[in-house]
Write a protein that holds these residues in place. Structure first.
Motif, short mmCIF file in Angstrom:
data_model
loop_
_atom_site.label_atom_id
_atom_site.label_comp_id
_atom_site.label_asym_id
_atom_site.label_seq_id
_atom_site.Cartn_x
_atom_site.Cartn_y
_atom_site.Cartn_z
N ILE A 81 0.83 -1.21 0.00
CA ILE A 81 0.00 0.00 0.00
C ILE A 81 0.86 1.27 0.00
CG2 ILE A 81 -1.95 -1.14 1.08
CD1 ILE A 81 -1.23 0.23 3.70
N LYS A 82 2.16 1.09 -0.26
CA LYS A 82 3.09 2.21 -0.40
C LYS A 82 3.11 3.10 0.84
CE LYS A 82 3.57 1.80 -5.12
NZ LYS A 82 3.88 0.43 -5.28
N GLN A 83 3.22 2.48 1.99
CA GLN A 83 3.23 3.20 3.26
C GLN A 83 4.67 3.53 3.69
OE1 GLN A 83 1.56 1.07 6.58
NE2 GLN A 83 0.49 2.89 7.28
N GLU A 84 5.60 3.29 2.82
CA GLU A 84 7.01 3.49 3.16
C GLU A 84 7.51 4.84 2.70
OE1 GLU A 84 11.03 0.84 2.99
OE2 GLU A 84 9.64 0.68 1.32
N VAL A 85 8.36 5.46 3.52
CA VAL A 85 8.98 6.74 3.19
C VAL A 85 10.35 6.45 2.58
CG1 VAL A 85 9.91 8.87 4.15
CG2 VAL A 85 7.82 7.92 5.06
#
Length: 88
Positions: A81-85
């Motif tokens: 879910i592309k929750q990474e920085v």
């Protein structure tokens, strides 16, 4: 369950850790956290193997295994879910 545990350990070894927006690690912190996560999962897997060989209560082994599997699944979900920085 042991097959899932093996797969989960591989996932944690590959990913290491996820840089969540609330944590926002810099590059050095991210590398150290990844090393710590990889070492910790190997130690915990070793404890699981020793407990399984010693025929300890299967409930304890199952809970420890499920904890690693859940951690791996949540790391994969965070990646999906592309929750990474991204590190700057």
């Amino acid at each position: 369950m042991y097959a899932l545990l093996f797969l989960a350990v591989l996932v944690v070894e590959v990913i290491g850790t996820v840089n969540h927006p609330n944590i926002d690690l810099d590059e050095n912190e991210l590398q150290e956290t990844k090393k710590s996560a990889r070492l910790f999962v190997l130690i915990e897997t070793g404890v699981i193997v020793v407990l399984a060989v010693l025929k300890m209560n299967q409930l304890y082994v199952s809970y420890m295994s499920i904890a690693i599997i859940l951690c791996s699944a949540l790391m994969c979900l965070a990646k999906m879910i592309k929750q990474e920085v991204k590190v700057r």
